[in-house]
Scaffold this active site. Structure first.
Site: not given
Ligand code: AMP
Length: 398
Positions: A9, A86, A175, A236, A380
């Site tokens: 990742n 990823r 996601h 965010r 994940e």
């Protein structure tokens, strides 16, 4: 060659590696941070010693150092059987994970305009790993792929159609690997098949998104063209009035500055003025810090509104699912969110919500709740490892 799977990742300033055995049990993980800036460092999780790196080490250098450290410490004896990467944005090109070849690399490059901060660094991780392991099958697993089943009514913005046709302006969603894992795990916990299970999946970490999953597939989601839309996140803003840009231009704040603030200085950090970290905000709020409590309130209320909105896409609901660092660990956030949803019939058991890990299999609703509510740890890396081995198996009939 051993039957391990390496998961890579590669982010803009960090790299995470995870190594799984052939049965997809995690053997080791490692992390490099502060890359391309002064103070890069790397370490294998659970190991006190850091891995030596140049202070301004790049992704390629860090990746090589981490792989060498895995080998030196005999974590990874030889080359892995498969590698999974990823990749943040697969645009409309990738509806599922794929084995990487030159065509895939150039298609990921083509999607870079949609994720300029992410896809180029994901690609540099892919290129570096292809150099290190030229003979190992490597798979790209996309954050957006799970959401490629969204119907048009959910993915189109009410904008000129030519913006979608010419520039790809639409909701993509992110996601996806986490939400896909929720679909699978919720079905398992409820004793159903994924194809008949409908859940609302709330992934609440530093980034947050929520997805309506109908009969196993994504049918609506809160993140859009970019991962900025939707829920309140660590830094965010999530949804704001697009008129904000023009309003702030009148105050002398340019579009670039607004964009930076919406991404890096808003959300929990902006509201609290203290931290982007939910755990710290809960502590501050407990000590009477009002802006921190306000940040938690806005976070939970926005989430509750979105849970209501996701209902519009479902014919029935098997469970509301919480995951991610906040979703898995904050009983307070779960309680405050669900308290807004009484009219829909959601109710938590105080006891199960606080102690679900010890006394239940993740179910936290009260006996008189209309719907089950689950807490499921996301994984994940495991999804990426499974996809990489599946694809590598398909590539190698022996
Ligand atoms: P993630 O990005 O999934 O690692 O999630 C990070 C977020 O989870 C941060 O806001 C953390 O403060 C939050 N988090 C982790 N543990 C807890 C906890 N026990 N209570 C509240 N928030 C937590």
């Amino acid at each position: 060659m051993e039957d391990t799977v390496l998961v890579v990742n590669c982010g803009s300033s960090s790299i995470k590696l995870a190594l799984f055995d052939g049965k997809h049990r995690k053997l080791a993980s490692a992390l490099a941070e502060r890359l391309n800036q002064n103070g890069a460092f790397a370490r294998i999780d659970g190991d006190q010693q850091t891995i030596p790196l140049k202070p301004d080490a790049s992704q390629d250098e860090a990746l090589e150092a981490l792989v060498t450290a895995f080998r030196d410490r005999k974590v990874m004896a030889s080359v892995p059987a498969a590698i999974g990467h990823r990749v943040v944005h697969g645009g409309e090109t990738f509806r599922e994970a794929v084995l990487i070849d030159e065509g895939v690399v150039s298609a990921i490059e083509d999607c870079a305009g949609l994720a300029p901060l992410h896809n180029p660094v994901n690609l540099s991780g892919i290129r570096a790993t292809l150099t290190l392991f030229p003979d190992v099958p490597q798979a790209a697993v996309f954050d957006t792929a799970f959401h490629q089943t969204l119907p048009k009514r959910a993915f189109l913005y009410a904008l000129p159609e030519s913006w979608y046709r010419n520039w790809g302006v639409r909701r993509y969603g992110f996601h996806g690997t986490s939400h896909a894992f929720m679909a699978l795990e919720a079905a398992r916990l409820l004793g159903k098949t994924q194809a008949t299970t409908s859940v609302i999946s709330a992934h609440l970490g530093n980034g947050c998104s929520i997805t309506a999953i109908r009969d196993g597939i994504s049918v609506d989601t809160s993140m859009g063209l970019t991962p900025l839309e939707g829920l309140v996140m660590g830094t965010r803003s999530g949804d704001v009035d697009p008129g904000l840009f023009d309003f702030l231009r009148g105050k002398g704040v340019g579009a670039e500055e607004v964009h930076r603030v919406l991404n890096q200085e808003s959300g929990l950090l902006g509201l609290s003025g203290q931290s982007n970290d939910m755990r710290s905000l809960c502590e501050l709020a407990d000590h009477g810090h009002e802006p921190s409590q306000t940040a938690i309130d806005v976070f939970c209320f926005r989430l509750a509104r979105y849970i209501g909105a996701m209902m519009a896409s479902l014919r029935h609901l098997d469970a509301l699912v919480f995951t991610g660092g906040i979703g898995e660990n904050s009983a307070r956030v779960r309680q405050e969110t669900v308290s807004h949803l009484r009219l829909m019939g959601f109710k938590l058991s105080e006891e199960l919500n606080k102690h679900h890990g010890e006394i239940s299999d993740g179910r936290i609703e009260s006996a008189d709740s209309r719907f089950p509510v689950l807490v499921i740890p996301t994984n994940e890396e495991l999804v990426i490892a499974r996809e990489a081995s599946r694809l590598a198996g398909a590539a190698d009939p022996s």
